[in-house]
Design a protein around this motif. Structure first.
Motif, short mmCIF file in Angstrom:
data_model
loop_
_atom_site.label_atom_id
_atom_site.label_comp_id
_atom_site.label_asym_id
_atom_site.label_seq_id
_atom_site.Cartn_x
_atom_site.Cartn_y
_atom_site.Cartn_z
N ALA A 57 0.83 -1.20 0.00
CA ALA A 57 0.00 0.00 0.00
C ALA A 57 0.87 1.26 0.00
N MET A 58 2.00 1.20 0.69
CA MET A 58 2.90 2.36 0.69
C MET A 58 3.51 2.57 -0.70
N ASP A 62 -1.58 5.06 -2.88
CA ASP A 62 -3.03 5.19 -2.89
C ASP A 62 -3.50 5.41 -1.45
N ARG A 63 -4.06 6.60 -1.20
CA ARG A 63 -4.46 6.96 0.17
C ARG A 63 -5.46 5.98 0.76
N ALA A 64 -6.47 5.62 0.00
CA ALA A 64 -7.52 4.73 0.51
C ALA A 64 -6.96 3.35 0.86
N LYS A 65 -6.11 2.84 -0.03
CA LYS A 65 -5.51 1.53 0.20
C LYS A 65 -4.59 1.56 1.43
N ARG A 91 3.93 8.63 5.34
CA ARG A 91 3.56 8.64 3.92
C ARG A 91 2.11 9.06 3.73
N LEU A 92 1.25 8.61 4.62
CA LEU A 92 -0.16 9.00 4.53
C LEU A 92 -0.32 10.51 4.71
N LYS A 93 0.38 11.07 5.68
CA LYS A 93 0.32 12.52 5.89
C LYS A 93 0.80 13.26 4.64
#
Length: 118
Positions: A57-58, A62-65, A91-93
């Protein structure tokens, strides 16, 4: 003080410490209630699977994933202090910030975007 130590633990270890603290402090009724409770242990396979899912996912950006993989990671009771989870959070931030920039750019007039490009 001992009970506060339980809050920092997860999974089977937290349960065992909680049971021991209740026993030490003389709260026998609670000890009798939890005496026969069985705690499910995570298999190594499920830990590997969710860590692999988080890594993938990283990579996809893809934010949702990534959010979904992070939720599954925490639902399994894995530590949020783990390096991989902290990296996923960073990474999400970053992806959230980039997403915000995308909206701002899309709202710009085409003339302004052209000036920036040149």
């Amino acid at each position: 003080r001992n009970i506060l130590g339980v809050v920092e633990r997860r999974g089977e270890e937290a349960f065992v410490v909680f049971r021991d603290v209740m026993e030490e402090t003389g709260q026998n009724q609670i000890v009798e209630l939890i005496e026969h409770v069985e705690v499910d242990k995570l298999s190594d396979d499920s830990v590997r699977r969710i860590k692999k899912k988080l890594r993938e996912a990283m990579k996809t950006r893809d934010r949702a994933k990534l959010k979904k993989a992070m939720n599954e990671y925490t639902e399994l009771g894995l530590s949020e202090k783990d390096y991989m989870f902290r990296e996923a959070t960073r990474r999400l931030k970053r992806l959230e910030r980039i997403h915000g920039y995308q909206h701002a750019i899309l709202k710009m007039e085409q003339k302004t975007v052209s000036e920036i490009r040149s």
